[in-house]
Each structure stands twice: as C-alpha cells, then as structure tokens.
Design an enzyme around this catalytic site. Structure first.
Site, PDB file in Angstrom:
ATOM      1  N   ALA A  11       1.313   7.831  -0.855  1.00 37.75           N
ATOM      2  CA  ALA A  11       1.493   8.635   0.297  1.00 37.75           C
ATOM      3  C   ALA A  11       1.870  10.133  -0.055  1.00 37.75           C
ATOM      4  O   ALA A  11       0.917  11.209   0.421  1.00 37.75           O
ATOM      5  CB  ALA A  11       2.532   8.171   1.367  1.00 37.75           C
ATOM      6  N   ALA A  33      10.818  11.425  -8.491  1.00 32.75           N
ATOM      7  CA  ALA A  33      12.086  10.913  -9.258  1.00 32.75           C
ATOM      8  C   ALA A  33      11.539  10.468 -10.565  1.00 32.75           C
ATOM      9  O   ALA A  33      12.308  10.539 -11.251  1.00 32.75           O
ATOM     10  CB  ALA A  33      12.611   9.828  -8.374  1.00 32.75           C
ATOM     11  N   CYS A  42      -0.193  -1.176  -6.805  1.00 38.44           N
ATOM     12  CA  CYS A  42      -0.772  -2.406  -6.526  1.00 38.44           C
ATOM     13  C   CYS A  42      -1.387  -3.172  -7.877  1.00 38.44           C
ATOM     14  O   CYS A  42      -1.789  -4.330  -7.785  1.00 38.44           O
ATOM     15  CB  CYS A  42      -2.031  -2.158  -5.681  1.00 38.44           C
ATOM     16  SG  CYS A  42      -1.628  -1.089  -4.028  1.00 38.44           S
ATOM     17  N   HIS A  60      -4.471   6.401 -10.631  1.00 38.06           N
ATOM     18  CA  HIS A  60      -5.735   6.949  -9.739  1.00 38.06           C
ATOM     19  C   HIS A  60      -6.501   7.884 -10.327  1.00 38.06           C
ATOM     20  O   HIS A  60      -7.664   8.380 -10.196  1.00 38.06           O
ATOM     21  CB  HIS A  60      -4.999   6.899  -8.222  1.00 38.06           C
ATOM     22  CG  HIS A  60      -4.703   5.971  -7.717  1.00 38.06           C
ATOM     23  ND1 HIS A  60      -5.356   4.703  -7.289  1.00 38.06           N
ATOM     24  CD2 HIS A  60      -3.540   5.550  -6.914  1.00 38.06           C
ATOM     25  CE1 HIS A  60      -4.681   3.747  -6.511  1.00 38.06           C
ATOM     26  NE2 HIS A  60      -3.392   4.209  -6.343  1.00 38.06           N
ATOM     27  N   ASP A 281       5.435   4.160   2.766  1.00 32.13           N
ATOM     28  CA  ASP A 281       6.400   2.853   3.031  1.00 32.13           C
ATOM     29  C   ASP A 281       7.828   3.518   3.362  1.00 32.13           C
ATOM     30  O   ASP A 281       8.597   2.479   3.682  1.00 32.13           O
ATOM     31  CB  ASP A 281       6.660   2.445   1.416  1.00 32.13           C
ATOM     32  CG  ASP A 281       5.371   1.295   1.245  1.00 32.13           C
ATOM     33  OD1 ASP A 281       4.351   1.366   1.651  1.00 32.13           O
ATOM     34  OD2 ASP A 281       5.688   0.597   0.057  1.00 32.13           O
ATOM     35  N   TYR A 426     -27.723 -10.776   6.888  1.00 29.99           N
ATOM     36  CA  TYR A 426     -27.912 -12.290   6.702  1.00 29.99           C
ATOM     37  C   TYR A 426     -29.170 -12.291   5.414  1.00 29.99           C
ATOM     38  O   TYR A 426     -30.236 -11.613   5.796  1.00 29.99           O
ATOM     39  CB  TYR A 426     -28.358 -13.025   7.803  1.00 29.99           C
ATOM     40  CG  TYR A 426     -29.155 -14.308   7.308  1.00 29.99           C
ATOM     41  CD1 TYR A 426     -28.539 -15.256   6.487  1.00 29.99           C
ATOM     42  CD2 TYR A 426     -30.398 -14.496   7.900  1.00 29.99           C
ATOM     43  CE1 TYR A 426     -29.111 -16.403   6.376  1.00 29.99           C
ATOM     44  CE2 TYR A 426     -31.172 -15.785   7.434  1.00 29.99           C
ATOM     45  CZ  TYR A 426     -30.426 -16.687   6.744  1.00 29.99           C
ATOM     46  OH  TYR A 426     -31.265 -17.786   6.470  1.00 29.99           O
ATOM     47  N   TRP A 434     -25.925 -16.742  11.941  1.00 30.37           N
ATOM     48  CA  TRP A 434     -24.612 -16.572  12.409  1.00 30.37           C
ATOM     49  C   TRP A 434     -23.926 -16.490  11.459  1.00 30.37           C
ATOM     50  O   TRP A 434     -23.408 -17.492  10.658  1.00 30.37           O
ATOM     51  CB  TRP A 434     -24.339 -17.819  13.462  1.00 30.37           C
ATOM     52  CG  TRP A 434     -25.280 -17.910  14.623  1.00 30.37           C
ATOM     53  CD1 TRP A 434     -26.263 -18.899  14.874  1.00 30.37           C
ATOM     54  CD2 TRP A 434     -25.351 -16.823  15.705  1.00 30.37           C
ATOM     55  NE1 TRP A 434     -26.899 -18.453  16.006  1.00 30.37           N
ATOM     56  CE2 TRP A 434     -26.211 -17.070  16.391  1.00 30.37           C
ATOM     57  CE3 TRP A 434     -24.625 -15.772  16.049  1.00 30.37           C
ATOM     58  CZ2 TRP A 434     -26.378 -16.586  17.879  1.00 30.37           C
ATOM     59  CZ3 TRP A 434     -24.873 -15.268  17.252  1.00 30.37           C
ATOM     60  CH2 TRP A 434     -25.841 -15.507  17.961  1.00 30.37           C
TER      61      TRP A 434
HETATM   62  C1  LIG Z   1       3.209  -5.116  -7.037  1.00 32.82           C
HETATM   63  C2  LIG Z   1       2.806  -4.700  -5.841  1.00 32.82           C
HETATM   64  C3  LIG Z   1       1.535  -4.886  -5.376  1.00 32.82           C
HETATM   65  C4  LIG Z   1       0.917  -4.183  -4.350  1.00 32.82           C
HETATM   66  N1  LIG Z   1      -0.423  -4.483  -3.833  1.00 32.82           N
HETATM   67  C5  LIG Z   1      -1.022  -3.918  -2.908  1.00 32.82           C
HETATM   68  C6  LIG Z   1      -2.176  -4.332  -2.481  1.00 32.82           C
HETATM   69  O1  LIG Z   1      -2.899  -5.136  -2.993  1.00 32.82           O
HETATM   70  N2  LIG Z   1      -2.686  -3.620  -1.205  1.00 32.82           N
HETATM   71  C7  LIG Z   1      -1.872  -2.850  -0.715  1.00 32.82           C
HETATM   72  O2  LIG Z   1      -2.399  -2.127   0.350  1.00 32.82           O
HETATM   73  N3  LIG Z   1      -0.655  -2.561  -0.813  1.00 32.82           N
HETATM   74  C8  LIG Z   1      -0.155  -3.006  -2.188  1.00 32.82           C
HETATM   75  N4  LIG Z   1       1.160  -2.749  -2.369  1.00 32.82           N
HETATM   76  C9  LIG Z   1       1.969  -1.784  -1.577  1.00 32.82           C
HETATM   77  C10 LIG Z   1       1.784  -0.463  -1.879  1.00 32.82           C
HETATM   78  O3  LIG Z   1       1.662  -0.312  -3.626  1.00 32.82           O
HETATM   79  C11 LIG Z   1       2.582   0.462  -1.124  1.00 32.82           C
HETATM   80  O4  LIG Z   1       2.461   0.135   0.072  1.00 32.82           O
HETATM   81  C12 LIG Z   1       2.277   1.740  -1.509  1.00 32.82           C
HETATM   82  O5  LIG Z   1       2.297   2.248  -2.974  1.00 32.82           O
HETATM   83  C13 LIG Z   1       3.708   2.922  -0.839  1.00 32.82           C
HETATM   84  O6  LIG Z   1       3.132   4.150  -1.516  1.00 32.82           O
HETATM   85  P1  LIG Z   1       4.186   5.198  -1.095  1.00 32.82           P
HETATM   86  O7  LIG Z   1       3.619   6.493  -1.619  1.00 32.82           O
HETATM   87  O8  LIG Z   1       4.531   5.284   0.442  1.00 32.82           O
HETATM   88  O9  LIG Z   1       5.596   4.762  -1.986  1.00 32.82           O
HETATM   89  P2  LIG Z   1       5.963   4.482  -3.372  1.00 32.82           P
HETATM   90  O10 LIG Z   1       4.846   3.951  -3.922  1.00 32.82           O
HETATM   91  O11 LIG Z   1       7.163   3.566  -3.358  1.00 32.82           O
HETATM   92  O12 LIG Z   1       6.321   5.623  -4.141  1.00 32.82           O
HETATM   93  C14 LIG Z   1       7.435   6.385  -3.666  1.00 32.82           C
HETATM   94  C15 LIG Z   1       7.561   7.742  -4.475  1.00 32.82           C
HETATM   95  O13 LIG Z   1       8.812   8.387  -4.027  1.00 32.82           O
HETATM   96  C16 LIG Z   1       9.488   9.069  -5.097  1.00 32.82           C
HETATM   97  N5  LIG Z   1      10.833   9.216  -4.725  1.00 32.82           N
HETATM   98  C17 LIG Z   1      11.569   8.190  -4.131  1.00 32.82           C
HETATM   99  N6  LIG Z   1      12.866   8.792  -3.684  1.00 32.82           N
HETATM  100  C18 LIG Z   1      12.709  10.101  -4.236  1.00 32.82           C
HETATM  101  C19 LIG Z   1      13.631  11.202  -4.279  1.00 32.82           C
HETATM  102  N7  LIG Z   1      14.760  11.022  -3.886  1.00 32.82           N
HETATM  103  N8  LIG Z   1      13.334  12.306  -4.757  1.00 32.82           N
HETATM  104  C20 LIG Z   1      11.806  12.407  -5.626  1.00 32.82           C
HETATM  105  N9  LIG Z   1      11.021  11.381  -5.497  1.00 32.82           N
HETATM  106  C21 LIG Z   1      11.236  10.219  -4.952  1.00 32.82           C
HETATM  107  C22 LIG Z   1       9.313   7.879  -6.355  1.00 32.82           C
HETATM  108  O14 LIG Z   1       9.223   8.602  -7.521  1.00 32.82           O
HETATM  109  C23 LIG Z   1       7.758   7.709  -5.773  1.00 32.82           C
HETATM  110  O15 LIG Z   1       6.767   8.693  -6.473  1.00 32.82           O
HETATM  111  C24 LIG Z   1       1.796  -3.328  -3.530  1.00 32.82           C
HETATM  112  C25 LIG Z   1       3.120  -3.074  -4.072  1.00 32.82           C
HETATM  113  C26 LIG Z   1       3.618  -3.738  -5.105  1.00 32.82           C
HETATM  114  C27 LIG Z   1       4.986  -3.316  -5.590  1.00 32.82           C
END
Ligand SMILES: Cc1cc2nc3c(=O)[nH]c(=O)nc-3n(C[C@H](O)[C@H](O)[C@H](O)COP(=O)(O)OP(=O)(O)OC[C@H]3O[C@@H](n4cnc5c(N)ncnc54)[C@H](O)[C@@H]3O)c2cc1C
Length: 448
Positions: A11, A33, A42, A60, A281, A426, A434
């Site tokens: 995100a 962090a 993922c 990525h 998330d 198809y 279908w």
């Molecule tokens: C094993 C696994 C497999 C997955 N497979 C899939 C899949 O196949 N398909 C799918 O759609 N989704 C999948 N997901 C879910 C997906 O990975 C997450 O929904 C997505 O990565 C969320 O992204 P995000 O950026 O919101 O948060 P996160 O990836 O949780 O990242 C959070 C970020 O915030 C930073 N952070 C947190 N607190 C602080 C702070 N206080 N100060 C500074 N930085 C901070 C962290 O360092 C990190 O950079 C999977 C998740 C896991 C764990």
C-alpha cells in the site's frame, strides 16, 4: 508539497509511486520499520518451499528502481508518534536516534500483524508466525540449519495451506489443524473438501474441528494441545490464524477505527485525522456489494487503495471502487477461488441467496486432458442479481481467470442471466460454447 508515507510495502509504495507519477515536484518520504521496501510477502511461501531460490527475487521493484522515481526511502525507521498539530511524524532509526519528519499530507500504510493467540507456550522457541520477510528468513534459517523433520501448522486458511505445500515440498512431515469443520473456511465445505483430500494425498495429516489451547515444549520439539485431550507433536509449530490491523500509531494520534479495529476511511481513503489518508491492511475496505466497510486484508486491495490514497493526498478525488473479496489459492495442483458473497454472508446482509453447485468439464471432453471443475454460483432469488461464485479445479483449468470474469460481472452489478449472456471465449481445448460459469448460471436459472 511534502508527502510522508508510513509503511513501505504494497500500500505504501503504491501510494508513493502514484504521487511521484502525478506530481514529480512533490517530495515523498517513505518510512519503513523494516529493511524490505516493496517486497512481495505473498511470495513468502514459495521462498520457503524452494520454488523461489533467493529472497531478493521477491522484490516487486529494487530499492534502486524505487529511488529512481524520486521517492526517499527511510529504511529501519519506525514511526513512533504522529503529531497532527505540528504535522510531523516522529521516527526512531535503527541507531536509536529519534527525529521528526514534517509533512503536508500523510498516508498511513502500516499493514497488519499476525494474530498470536494467548495460548500458554505461544512464545516458545520453535513457534513461528509468517507475515514479514524477517519471519520468513527466521523460518528459513531453522529449516536450513536444523532440518526440522516435522511441523504442526495451526490454521488452514490460505497461508496455512500454502505453507503446508511448501513444507511438504521440503519433505517435512506436516500436520494441519483447523478449528472449523473443513479447511479453507472462506469457501463452502464442499469446495474445501477436495483441497483437504489433495493435502492428504500429498502426505499431510489434516485434523479439522480442533480447538488448540496450549503449546508445550517437549524434549526434542513442541506439542500442540487441544481442549479435548488430543495432542500433536512437531519440531516446529507455525501459527497461521489470521491477522490484525497495525493501528497503534494512528489510534494514538486520534484516528477513528471501525471493522475489526482497522482505521476508518471513506471511499477516498481519507481518515478522520486532518490531511491523513490510510490504505492497505491497516484500513477498512469498502465492500462493493454490501455497500459498507469490511476488513479484507489482501494484496490486491492494498495496491489499489494505496494508489487511491496517494492520488487523493495531493488533491485528487479518486474513489476506491470497492472490493468483492475475490481470493484464490493454489494447493499443489488444485486451485480454489471465490468472489462476492456466499449464502450466509448474503443472508446476513438482507439478500435472498440461493446457490447452485455444478460439476462440468473445463473444456470439450473429446479434446484430451479435460478435467472436472466444481462451480458454485450464488444469486438473489428476489431480484436475480448475481451475488458470488466459487470454483475449485485443476491449476490448468483457468480457475483464477474464470473467477475474474465473475468478479467483473459483480463489479458491473450484473444479474445471473446476464452472466449467461456474456460473450466469453471458446475453443475446444480451452472451454465449451457455454463456459462452465454459464452452465452454472443456467442451472441457477432453471431452478428458479
Ligand atoms: C504469507 C502471505 C501470503 C499472502 N498471499 C497473498 C496472495 O496470494 N494474494 C493476496 O491478495 N494477498 C496475499 N497476502 C496478503 C498481502 O500480502 C497483504 O494484504 C499486503 O501485503 C498488505 O500490504 P500493506 O502494505 O497494507 O501492509 P504490510 O505488507 O503488512 O506492510 C506494512 C508496512 O508498514 C511498515 N510499518 C508498520 N508499522 C510501522 C511503523 N510504526 N513505522 C514505520 N513503518 C511501519 C512495515 O515495515 C511494512 O513496510 C499474503 C500475506 C501473507 C503474509
């Protein structure tokens, strides 16, 4: 304008990229962090299973790619306080030094953390969770160094199942414990059952209806205990029982929270804090069919929400158009997927759902290699509106792309009979005149 983004995963980076794309004069600082900007979490199960050889391949984009866009990355900078009056984020670097980073606009993308149930023994050595690259590298060290011969996985959601496959690929004996009556509770039990059978066929033990209460250290490993006295031994335990949004920082700054404690946002991803957006998330997700917020932590959603948050942080008016809860998981050669609402979810939301299940060939049976697909279609009996679908089938059967056609139909709010009208492709080796989706739609209409 100075945009600060807390969080450098799906995100946060999506937001940063969008800001730099739309306005190269904006200064963008991303605080993370950890030291892993823009890695595909993922992909962690595929690293641990050995399909991906090197953790660096999960990027990525590389750090250099990101910095080339003009964003500033502050790695190992934990944000510890947001001061909305002085518009500054106070951060602690890995050296322990604290400093303030000023912002005009702030995006919070702090993600989620794995749930660690308060079981006695949850903090024992050998008990793992999997959400970050650090978790994966720790687990990989254990697997490489001690060569654990057996593992107990608690939780048979998609991460638990992907990890069961990964550990079986490493010739580890795997036991999967699931609280509910069937694995993968996000689909109907009749679609989860073939996944369980596939796991068992590949050598896993799968126990459903288990309620874990504690983990104990034994001489050479760990024992997972259940309330009715059953117990399972393993050299390591992996707890995959869901995630919770990481919101301490936002809450301390006064942000309102909603579903499952996630940061409350509107469809422009604006929070209740001044000049502050949230995505991924850590935030709620607008559900397109329910018309209200849900908590649906997924990578696809995080990328989209981040892009919207970034655009709006610099004055845009983009709306996050909503999620349908579309998910897919591969377990060995099986793929199981869903989109939209299942019966119970739809009923709770006031619809009049009816679901039909059909089993049909993925392509014309006369062309070699046809395989069965199990398709469930849910529609509203009162209005004919399409509400959702679930499919399970072989990984060569275009299961994921078929559910995506349903997701597009749901996005457009089509009726079940309009799904049947769609001009889908198809050719005999690939489908039928279908499509299986349309065969299921016809069955639904027939039963009306
Ligand atoms: C094993 C696994 C497999 C997955 N497979 C899939 C899949 O196949 N398909 C799918 O759609 N989704 C999948 N997901 C879910 C997906 O990975 C997450 O929904 C997505 O990565 C969320 O992204 P995000 O950026 O919101 O948060 P996160 O990836 O949780 O990242 C959070 C970020 O915030 C930073 N952070 C947190 N607190 C602080 C702070 N206080 N100060 C500074 N930085 C901070 C962290 O360092 C990190 O950079 C999977 C998740 C896991 C764990």
């Amino acid at each position: 304008m100075q945009v600060v983004i807390i969080g450098g995963s799906d995100a946060g980076i999506a937001a940063a990229l969008r800001v730099r794309e739309l306005d190269p004069d904006c200064e963008v600082s991303v605080l993370l962090a950890d030291r892993f900007p823009n890695y595909s979490i993922c992909g962690l199960p595929y690293l641990l299973g050995g399909d991906v050889a090197d953790w660096r391949d999960l990027a990525h984009r590389t750090r250099e790619d990101l910095e080339a866009t003009g964003m500033q990355l502050l790695l190992e900078h934990e944000a510890v306080r947001i001061d909305t009056d002085e518009r500054a984020v106070h951060a602690r670097a890995s050296t322990g030094a604290e400093h303030a980073v000023s912002y005009d606009r702030l995006v919070i993308a702090t993600g989620a953390g794995p749930v660690r149930p308060p079981w006695p023994g949850i903090d024992s050595p050998g008990v793992h969770v999997l959400h970050t690259m650090d978790h994966a590298l720790d687990l990989q060290d254990v697997l490489d160094e001690s060569g654990a011969g057996s593992a107990v996985i608690v939780g048979a959601g998609y991460i638990g199942l992907e990890m069961a496959e990964a550990l079986l690929q490493r010739d580890i004996r795997v036991t999967v414990l699931q609280r509910g009556p069937e694995v993968l509770s996000t689909v109907d039990a009749s679609l989860g059952a073939p996944v369980r059978e596939e796991l068992v066929r590949r050598g896993a033990s799968v126990c459903t209806g288990t309620a874990v209460t504690a983990i104990e250290e034994t001489g050479g490993g760990l024992r997972v205990l259940e309330e009715d006295g059953r117990e399972w031994d393993g050299q390591l335990v992996l707890v995959c029982v869901g995630v919770q949004p990481t919101t301490d920082l936002a809450v301390a700054a006064g942000a309102k929270t909603g579903e499952r404690g996630a940061i409350k946002v509107d469809q422009q991803m604006a929070t209740s804090l001044p000049a502050t957006w949230a995505a991924g998330d850590c935030a709620e997700t607008h559900h397109r069919l329910l018309g209200r917020a849900r908590y649906l932590p997924l990578g696809t959603t995080a990328h989209k929400q981040g892009r919207v948050a970034g655009e709006n942080a610099i004055g845009g008016r983009r709306r996050f158009e909503g999620s349908l809860g579309t998910q897919v998981v591969k377990v060995f050669d099986l793929v199981v997927t869903r989109t939209g609402l299942r019966d119970q979810e739809a009923r709770e939301a006031g619809f009049h759902p009816r679901t039909v299940h059909v089993v049909c060939d993925d392509h014309k049976a006369y062309y070699p290699g046809a395989r069965h697909l199990h398709v469930a279609v849910t529609g509203d009996d009162a209005t004919g509106q399409l509400l959702g679908a679930q499919i399970v089938g072989h990984r060569s059967s275009e299961v994921a792309k078929r559910i995506d056609a349903v997701a597009a139909a749901l996005h457009a709010r089509l009726a079940v009979d309009e799904l049947n009208d769609l001009d889908l492709s198809y050719a005999p080796p690939l489908g039928s005149p279908w499509d299986p989706l349309q065969q299921a739609a016809q069955q639904w209409l027939r039963e009306t």
